[in-house]
Design a protein around this motif. Structure first.
Motif, PDB file in Angstrom:
ATOM      1  N   ALA A  55      50.469  11.010  53.214  1.00 45.65           N
ATOM      2  CA  ALA A  55      51.840  11.066  52.709  1.00 45.65           C
ATOM      3  C   ALA A  55      52.681   9.962  53.335  1.00 45.65           C
ATOM      4  O   ALA A  55      53.483   9.316  52.656  1.00 45.65           O
ATOM      5  N   ARG A  56      52.496   9.728  54.616  1.00 48.15           N
ATOM      6  CA  ARG A  56      53.245   8.675  55.299  1.00 48.15           C
ATOM      7  C   ARG A  56      52.917   7.319  54.685  1.00 48.15           C
ATOM      8  O   ARG A  56      53.816   6.512  54.440  1.00 48.15           O
ATOM      9  N   GLN A  67      55.444   4.631  52.975  1.00 47.94           N
ATOM     10  CA  GLN A  67      55.535   3.272  53.505  1.00 47.94           C
ATOM     11  C   GLN A  67      55.225   2.237  52.431  1.00 47.94           C
ATOM     12  O   GLN A  67      55.851   1.188  52.376  1.00 47.94           O
ATOM     13  N   SER A  68      54.277   2.532  51.542  1.00 48.43           N
ATOM     14  CA  SER A  68      53.956   1.593  50.468  1.00 48.43           C
ATOM     15  C   SER A  68      55.090   1.485  49.459  1.00 48.43           C
ATOM     16  O   SER A  68      55.186   0.496  48.734  1.00 48.43           O
ATOM     17  N   ALA A  69      55.961   2.493  49.440  1.00 42.72           N
ATOM     18  CA  ALA A  69      57.148   2.459  48.576  1.00 42.72           C
ATOM     19  C   ALA A  69      58.335   1.816  49.292  1.00 42.72           C
ATOM     20  O   ALA A  69      59.440   1.775  48.763  1.00 42.72           O
ATOM     21  N   GLY A  70      58.097   1.328  50.509  1.00 42.59           N
ATOM     22  CA  GLY A  70      59.164   0.657  51.252  1.00 42.59           C
ATOM     23  C   GLY A  70      60.072   1.584  52.030  1.00 42.59           C
ATOM     24  O   GLY A  70      61.165   1.206  52.430  1.00 42.59           O
ATOM     25  N   ILE A  71      59.621   2.823  52.256  1.00 39.13           N
ATOM     26  CA  ILE A  71      60.418   3.812  52.973  1.00 39.13           C
ATOM     27  C   ILE A  71      59.891   3.942  54.395  1.00 39.13           C
ATOM     28  O   ILE A  71      58.718   4.254  54.599  1.00 39.13           O
ATOM     29  N   GLU A  72      60.758   3.713  55.364  1.00 38.37           N
ATOM     30  CA  GLU A  72      60.365   3.851  56.761  1.00 38.37           C
ATOM     31  C   GLU A  72      60.203   5.331  57.085  1.00 38.37           C
ATOM     32  O   GLU A  72      61.034   6.159  56.710  1.00 38.37           O
ATOM     33  N   SER A  87      68.102   9.790  56.276  1.00 37.06           N
ATOM     34  CA  SER A  87      68.802  10.601  55.264  1.00 37.06           C
ATOM     35  C   SER A  87      69.136   9.763  54.027  1.00 37.06           C
ATOM     36  O   SER A  87      69.200  10.297  52.926  1.00 37.06           O
ATOM     37  N   GLU A  88      69.292   8.472  54.209  1.00 29.76           N
ATOM     38  CA  GLU A  88      69.578   7.578  53.077  1.00 29.76           C
ATOM     39  C   GLU A  88      68.378   7.463  52.134  1.00 29.76           C
ATOM     40  O   GLU A  88      68.539   7.170  50.955  1.00 29.76           O
ATOM     41  N   ASP A  89      67.173   7.694  52.630  1.00 27.49           N
ATOM     42  CA  ASP A  89      65.950   7.580  51.835  1.00 27.49           C
ATOM     43  C   ASP A  89      65.412   8.931  51.375  1.00 27.49           C
ATOM     44  O   ASP A  89      64.367   8.990  50.724  1.00 27.49           O
ATOM     45  N   GLU A  90      66.103  10.012  51.690  1.00 28.35           N
ATOM     46  CA  GLU A  90      65.577  11.344  51.409  1.00 28.35           C
ATOM     47  C   GLU A  90      65.253  11.567  49.938  1.00 28.35           C
ATOM     48  O   GLU A  90      64.156  12.033  49.598  1.00 28.35           O
ATOM     49  N   VAL A  91      66.160  11.236  49.045  1.00 29.14           N
ATOM     50  CA  VAL A  91      65.939  11.486  47.617  1.00 29.14           C
ATOM     51  C   VAL A  91      64.740  10.692  47.113  1.00 29.14           C
ATOM     52  O   VAL A  91      63.863  11.234  46.423  1.00 29.14           O
ATOM     53  N   ASP A  92      64.660   9.415  47.483  1.00 29.00           N
ATOM     54  CA  ASP A  92      63.534   8.593  47.058  1.00 29.00           C
ATOM     55  C   ASP A  92      62.228   9.101  47.646  1.00 29.00           C
ATOM     56  O   ASP A  92      61.198   9.135  46.963  1.00 29.00           O
ATOM     57  N   ALA A  93      62.241   9.491  48.908  1.00 28.16           N
ATOM     58  CA  ALA A  93      61.027   9.979  49.563  1.00 28.16           C
ATOM     59  C   ALA A  93      60.523  11.249  48.884  1.00 28.16           C
ATOM     60  O   ALA A  93      59.327  11.390  48.621  1.00 28.16           O
ATOM     61  N   ARG A  94      61.420  12.158  48.579  1.00 29.00           N
ATOM     62  CA  ARG A  94      61.006  13.404  47.913  1.00 29.00           C
ATOM     63  C   ARG A  94      60.449  13.112  46.522  1.00 29.00           C
ATOM     64  O   ARG A  94      59.481  13.746  46.081  1.00 29.00           O
ATOM     65  N   ALA A  95      61.027  12.129  45.830  1.00 30.25           N
ATOM     66  CA  ALA A  95      60.528  11.762  44.502  1.00 30.25           C
ATOM     67  C   ALA A  95      59.125  11.167  44.599  1.00 30.25           C
ATOM     68  O   ALA A  95      58.245  11.502  43.790  1.00 30.25           O
ATOM     69  N   VAL A  96      58.895  10.314  45.571  1.00 26.75           N
ATOM     70  CA  VAL A  96      57.567   9.715  45.756  1.00 26.75           C
ATOM     71  C   VAL A  96      56.541  10.796  46.075  1.00 26.75           C
ATOM     72  O   VAL A  96      55.448  10.827  45.504  1.00 26.75           O
ATOM     73  N   LEU A  97      56.869  11.696  46.967  1.00 27.07           N
ATOM     74  CA  LEU A  97      55.929  12.753  47.356  1.00 27.07           C
ATOM     75  C   LEU A  97      55.657  13.739  46.215  1.00 27.07           C
ATOM     76  O   LEU A  97      54.566  14.297  46.122  1.00 27.07           O
ATOM     77  N   ALA A  98      56.630  13.938  45.336  1.00 28.68           N
ATOM     78  CA  ALA A  98      56.473  14.880  44.227  1.00 28.68           C
ATOM     79  C   ALA A  98      55.695  14.277  43.059  1.00 28.68           C
ATOM     80  O   ALA A  98      55.155  15.015  42.226  1.00 28.68           O
ATOM     81  N   ASP A  99      55.599  12.957  42.997  1.00 30.17           N
ATOM     82  CA  ASP A  99      54.912  12.277  41.898  1.00 30.17           C
ATOM     83  C   ASP A  99      53.400  12.299  42.138  1.00 30.17           C
ATOM     84  O   ASP A  99      52.921  11.675  43.082  1.00 30.17           O
ATOM     85  N   PRO A 100      52.645  13.000  41.284  1.00 28.57           N
ATOM     86  CA  PRO A 100      51.203  13.066  41.496  1.00 28.57           C
ATOM     87  C   PRO A 100      50.476  11.777  41.127  1.00 28.57           C
ATOM     88  O   PRO A 100      49.319  11.601  41.448  1.00 28.57           O
ATOM     89  N   GLY A 101      51.162  10.868  40.440  1.00 26.66           N
ATOM     90  CA  GLY A 101      50.512   9.630  40.000  1.00 26.66           C
ATOM     91  C   GLY A 101      49.727   9.862  38.721  1.00 26.66           C
ATOM     92  O   GLY A 101      49.628  10.977  38.216  1.00 26.66           O
TER      93      GLY A 101
END
Length: 76
Positions: A19-20, A24-29, A53-67
Motif C-alpha cells: 500500500a505504501r 508513493q508511486s502516485a507521488g504521495i509521501e 492531511s493535505e493528501d488524505e483524499v487522494d491517498a484514500r482514492a488510490v487505496l480504494a481503486d482496485p485497478g
C-alpha cells in the motif's frame, strides 16, 4: 507543516509495504507508524499507513481503486 492522518491499518507488513508503494508511486509521501516497533517486537500491534492531511483524499482514492484486471500485463 500539515498534520499527519492514518489512512489504513495493517497487521501484515507485506500488505502495508504494498500500500505504501502504491501511494508513493502516485507521488504521495507516506509514513508507516509502528514499523520500527514491529522489527524489535513482532506482533506488537497494527501498522498504520499515514499521509499528510493535505493528501488524505487522494491517498484514500488510490487505496480504494482496485485497478484494472491484469493491469501491467501484455498479451502475446
Amino acid at each position: 507543516m500539515s498534520d499527519v492522518v492514518t489512512v489504513a491499518h495493517f497487521t501484515e507488513p507485506l500488505e502495508a509495504e504494498m500500500a505504501r508503494l502504491r501511494l508513493q508511486s502516485a507521488g504521495i509521501e507516506t509514513f508507516l507508524s509502528g514499523e520500527n516497533a514491529r522489527i524489535l517486537e513482532p506482533g506488537l500491534g497494527p501498522l498504520e499507513l499515514q499521509v499528510s492531511s493535505e493528501d488524505e483524499v487522494d491517498a484514500r482514492a488510490v487505496l480504494a481503486d482496485p485497478g484494472l484486471p491484469n493491469e501491467g500485463l501484455t498479451a502475446e
